[in-house]
Design an enzyme around this catalytic site. Structure first.
Site, PDB file in Angstrom:
ATOM      1  N   PHE A  19       0.857  -1.211  -0.179  1.00 41.75           N
ATOM      2  CA  PHE A  19       0.063  -0.031   0.279  1.00 41.75           C
ATOM      3  C   PHE A  19       0.845   1.360  -0.083  1.00 41.75           C
ATOM      4  O   PHE A  19       1.974   1.308   1.091  1.00 41.75           O
ATOM      5  CB  PHE A  19      -1.123  -0.126   1.102  1.00 41.75           C
ATOM      6  CG  PHE A  19      -1.759   1.268   1.146  1.00 41.75           C
ATOM      7  CD1 PHE A  19      -2.874   1.445   0.448  1.00 41.75           C
ATOM      8  CD2 PHE A  19      -1.636   2.151   2.272  1.00 41.75           C
ATOM      9  CE1 PHE A  19      -3.383   2.596   0.594  1.00 41.75           C
ATOM     10  CE2 PHE A  19      -2.367   3.319   2.405  1.00 41.75           C
ATOM     11  CZ  PHE A  19      -3.306   3.483   1.365  1.00 41.75           C
ATOM     12  N   GLN A  20       0.486   2.069  -0.774  1.00 42.23           N
ATOM     13  CA  GLN A  20       1.410   3.531  -1.029  1.00 42.23           C
ATOM     14  C   GLN A  20       2.930   3.275  -1.454  1.00 42.23           C
ATOM     15  O   GLN A  20       3.779   3.975  -0.975  1.00 42.23           O
ATOM     16  CB  GLN A  20       1.291   4.664   0.091  1.00 42.23           C
ATOM     17  CG  GLN A  20      -0.274   4.855   0.035  1.00 42.23           C
ATOM     18  CD  GLN A  20      -0.498   6.183   1.135  1.00 42.23           C
ATOM     19  OE1 GLN A  20       0.219   6.252   1.947  1.00 42.23           O
ATOM     20  NE2 GLN A  20      -1.482   7.031   0.815  1.00 42.23           N
ATOM     21  N   LYS A  44      10.138   2.899   6.319  1.00 47.19           N
ATOM     22  CA  LYS A  44       9.426   3.237   7.621  1.00 47.19           C
ATOM     23  C   LYS A  44      10.382   2.380   8.813  1.00 47.19           C
ATOM     24  O   LYS A  44      10.540   3.055   9.815  1.00 47.19           O
ATOM     25  CB  LYS A  44       8.091   2.711   7.654  1.00 47.19           C
ATOM     26  CG  LYS A  44       7.276   3.301   9.026  1.00 47.19           C
ATOM     27  CD  LYS A  44       5.824   2.937   8.575  1.00 47.19           C
ATOM     28  CE  LYS A  44       4.910   3.583   9.906  1.00 47.19           C
ATOM     29  NZ  LYS A  44       3.586   3.494   9.810  1.00 47.19           N
ATOM     30  N   MET A 102      -0.356  32.625 -23.215  1.00 53.63           N
ATOM     31  CA  MET A 102       0.677  32.379 -24.171  1.00 53.63           C
ATOM     32  C   MET A 102       0.391  31.332 -25.013  1.00 53.63           C
ATOM     33  O   MET A 102       0.761  31.407 -26.356  1.00 53.63           O
ATOM     34  CB  MET A 102       2.009  31.938 -23.235  1.00 53.63           C
ATOM     35  CG  MET A 102       3.048  31.839 -24.011  1.00 53.63           C
ATOM     36  SD  MET A 102       3.631  33.414 -24.916  1.00 53.63           S
ATOM     37  CE  MET A 102       4.781  33.896 -23.552  1.00 53.63           C
TER      38      MET A 102
END
Lengths: 592, 172
Positions: free
Chosen positions: A116-117, A166, A488
């Site tokens: 996850f992530q 982590k 632009m």
């Protein structure tokens, strides 16, 4: 301190940051960085600024870095936190801004597991950074942080990512102090004196000299800008700055020809085209500067000073390459200039200046403002008034911009006397840069006047940062030149694509006054020229953040302009001038 | 001074000494693909007893200006210690090794063995219906041998890519 002191990875990280002199981190929390945020909660030495989007965290750190000369620090979580930061990282890479970006990562045992992530952050950011690290053991953490700061600020500065699994920030380890030297990375900063002597010999015999200075002078510190100013004044040579280099030389000095390049001045571009000796310092011959390469400054011998050897002879071959820090090289040039007894070609240079003055007399930046009540505001006039009114104040003024027409008009009409006061996304051209960058500048300079000159399209790309301004009571002024177009792009469509304005109308714009109100800021609006000054004064007097919505001429184009694929002497001047005709070749059409 | 107008292509054998850290090869390859440079051959292996440094040998091609740019871009990578353009810096030796599998019987098999002998290829594996030849030499020699084997039952080729070093006392 003793190396045996055992701390958690997160504590080591914060201590290393503190040892590197970090005072502020721009960041956004998430699962993978929870232990770091917990450590931040338990200390007071480093302030954390909570942004609303990770891209903005990087731009804020860029604004902080560019206005202070220090390394900007970012902290984001794994996965989407890191991928959202990528645009900011590439922006910093292209503009050589020193950033250390800490990204969370899933624990080491889950890496590669599609956790996850999880994202392959080092893989994704490899071409987006100057260097990156994945720290696999808490024991390596302090050393890597010290190394990352050294790499970010040494040589040609740039962004460095440290990916932090982590478990690494949880595990205990001993702390290691910063080493004095990096084991291998040692950029060359001192110029070769033989080359400096060759450069001075060339410059002394020049009949039509030209100096072209870029962001490298600003990165080399205020001493480098001071040395540049001294060198220009002692030689009497004309000078132009790139978009990134504005402020490296005082705009009010008569030697200054303004910015060069695609939207540079007529005099700067023609002087580049016509010179016989060109001295480039801390500039990289970008395509926005050179125009058509085989017609770029065709008759000049070129000297190129750059800290990055790969910038030399990349686009334009040069006769005298000098790899060095811009400040050191300028100091050496000054010394050699005084030591070399050869007189300069005074007569020829006086003739050269007479040529330049006739180009200058063209007044390529002139525009006509209808001053009658109810007159439509010209965007150039809005910037000119903003400049004049802020100049009269006794305050330090910093300008950031978004990207597009307003950016070019700001570069043309706002005059910078000092380095580090102009922050714009030059290389990457990132819409949404200006507001978060202004936030970072204001954090570093709480009492200064910080203005984001914006367009109504760009500002919406990071508008959520109004929330950050409110939270930290940052009185940033957002000055929107609202022409209801992606101006632009609209301009190119007009000039190159038969005025077919495909998807460039800013449909369904928000009410910026109400939007400001919703974000606890002050909203102001000027619809006609007679309202402009009052709005600017009210904006500057306001103690809080402001959005000033300035309705400007929708059809105004940014001139002068070198069309893609054209040479410096094939500029388009505006409707104020007789020259016209588009002159865009098929090859030009394929360029960006 | 390299000229931007010179469009002559040249081949260059470039050796790069790098810190043997994670991702260093990806960094070098990414540089080539990201900037559109050619890689004709690439080899990498640790070259120090402690395994701290690796040597990457790259054979590339481009105009002089592009080759100079490749060297400068390699040189500014943080883990790169030294970049040497062996083609330009003087005489050098460049060798590669190939394992070549040829499947066949009868006359073709005899002919393959005979040619292998003249090329001084070694037979490192043999069955009644196949050979694996090991051949070391310059790239052109390997190319020539493989070409000849095409008509003689060439089944599979595995090449190492070029390893190169300067002649004489010159070192990186």
């Amino acid at each position: 301190m003793s190396a045996e002191l055992i701390q958690s990875g997160a504590e080591i990280l914060l201590r290393a940051l503190k040892d590197q002199g970090v005072e502020v981190i721009f960041g956004y929390p998430g699962g993978a960085v929870l232990p770091i945020y917990d450590a931040i909660f338990q200390q007071n030495a480093i302030r954390h600024i909570l942004v609303r989007h990770e891209q903005a965290a990087v731009h804020a750190a860029e604004g902080y870095a560019r206005s202070t000369g220090r390394v900007g620090v970012v902290l984001v979580t794994s996965g989407p936190g890191a991928t959202n930061a990528v645009t900011g990282l590439v922006d910093a890479l292209m503009d050589s801004i020193p950033i250390v970006c800490l990204t969370g990562q899933v624990p080491t045992h889950l890496i590669g597991n599609d956790a996850f992530q999880e994202a392959d952050t080092t893989g994704i950011t490899r071409p987006a950074t100057k260097h990156n690290y994945l720290v696999k053991r808490a024991e390596d953490l302090a050393r890597v942080v010290h190394e990352a700061f050294y790499v970010a600020r040494s040589g040609r500065p740039g962004p460095v990512v440290i990916d932090l699994p982590k478990d690494v920030v949880i595990n205990p380890a001993p702390y290691t102090e910063a080493a004095v030297m990096h084991p291998t990375y040692r950029p060359q900063t001192e110029p070769d004196h033989g080359q400096i002597a060759r450069a001075v010999a060339l410059l002394k015999q020049a009949h039509r000299p030209m100096i072209y200075a870029g962001g490298g002078v600003i990165n080399a510190g205020p001493e480098a800008a001071a040395a540049l100013t001294k060198f220009v004044r002692m030689t009497g040579f004309p000078i132009t700055n790139t978009l990134m280099g504005l402020g490296a030389f005082p705009a009010s000095d008569p030697h200054f020809l303004g910015m060069l390049g695609m939207h540079g001045t007529y005099e700067a571009n023609l002087a580049m085209h016509g010179c016989d000796v060109l001295l480039a310092i801390g500039a990289r011959f970008d395509d926005r500067v050179t125009g058509r390469l085989n017609a770029f400054s065709p008759d000049s011998q070129k000297i190129h000073i750059d800290i990055d050897g790969s910038s030399i002879n990349k686009n334009v071959p040069v006769e005298v390459p000098i790899v060095a820090d811009a400040g050191r090289a300028l100091a050496a040039l000054i010394e050699q200039w005084n030591a070399d007894p050869t007189p300069v070609e005074t007569g020829a240079i006086a003739t050269w200046w007479r040529h330049i003055d006739t180009w200058r007399a063209k007044g390529c930046l002139t525009f006509t403002q209808d001053m009658r009540r109810g007159g439509v505001i010209k965007p150039q006039y809005a910037i000119q008034r903003l400049y004049e009114i802020t100049k009269a104040l006794d305050r330090e003024v910093f300008i950031t911009t978004e990207v597009g027409q307003h950016q070019m008009w700001a570069a043309q009409h706002f005059k910078f006397e000092r380095p580090n006061h102009w922050m714009t996304s030059g290389g990457l051209g990132t819409m949404g840069y200006g507001l978060p960058a202004a936030m970072g500048v204001q954090i570093a300079h709480p009492d200064a006047l910080v203005i984001d000159i914006a367009g109504e399209a760009s500002i919406q790309m990071n508008i959520q940062e109004m929330g950050t301004l409110a939270q930290y009571r940052l009185p940033v002024k957002v000055f929107i030149l609202n022409n209801q177009y992606m101006g632009m792009v609209r301009q190119w469509q007009e000039l190159l694509h038969g005025s077919r304005y495909s998807e460039t109308y800013s449909e369904a714009l928000p009410d910026f006054v109400k939007l400001a109100d919703a974000y606890h800021a002050k909203g102001l609006q000027a619809r006609t020229v007679d309202e402009l000054d009052d709005v600017i004064h009210a904006m500057l007097a306001c103690p809080t953040a402001v959005i000033a919505d300035i309705a400007v001429d929708q059809a105004e184009n940014c001139f002068p302009m070198i069309p893609s694929g054209a040479a410096h002497n094939q500029m388009l001047l505006g409707p104020e001038h007789e020259e016209s005709g588009h002159g865009v070749t098929d090859e030009g059409l394929a360029l960006v | 001074m390299p000229s931007s107008h010179d469009t002559t292509q040249r081949s260059a054998t470039i050796s790069v000494l790098v810190d043997n850290e994670a991702g260093v090869l990806a960094r070098v390859i990414g540089l080539f693909s990201g900037r559109g440079y050619n890689i004709d051959s690439l080899t990498v292996a640790p070259v120090e007893r402690d395994g701290k440094q690796s040597r990457i040998n790259i054979v590339t091609s481009g105009t002089s200006m592009v080759i100079e740019q490749i060297k400068a871009q390699l040189d500014r990578l943080v883990p790169v210690h030294r970049v040497a353009d062996l083609t330009q810096e003087g005489p050098h030796v460049a060798r590669e090794m190939a394992l070549i599998k040829v499947i066949g019987t009868g006359e073709m098999r005899v002919e393959a063995l005979r040619i292998a002998d003249t090329f001084r290829a070694r037979v490192v594996d043999t069955t009644v219906g196949s050979f694996v030849f090991e051949l070391t030499g310059a790239t052109e020699k390997l190319d020539a041998f493989i070409d000849l084997m095409h008509g003689l039952g060439l089944a599979e080729v595995s090449r190492t890519g070029v390893a190169a070093i300067a002649r004489g006392t010159r070192v990186m």
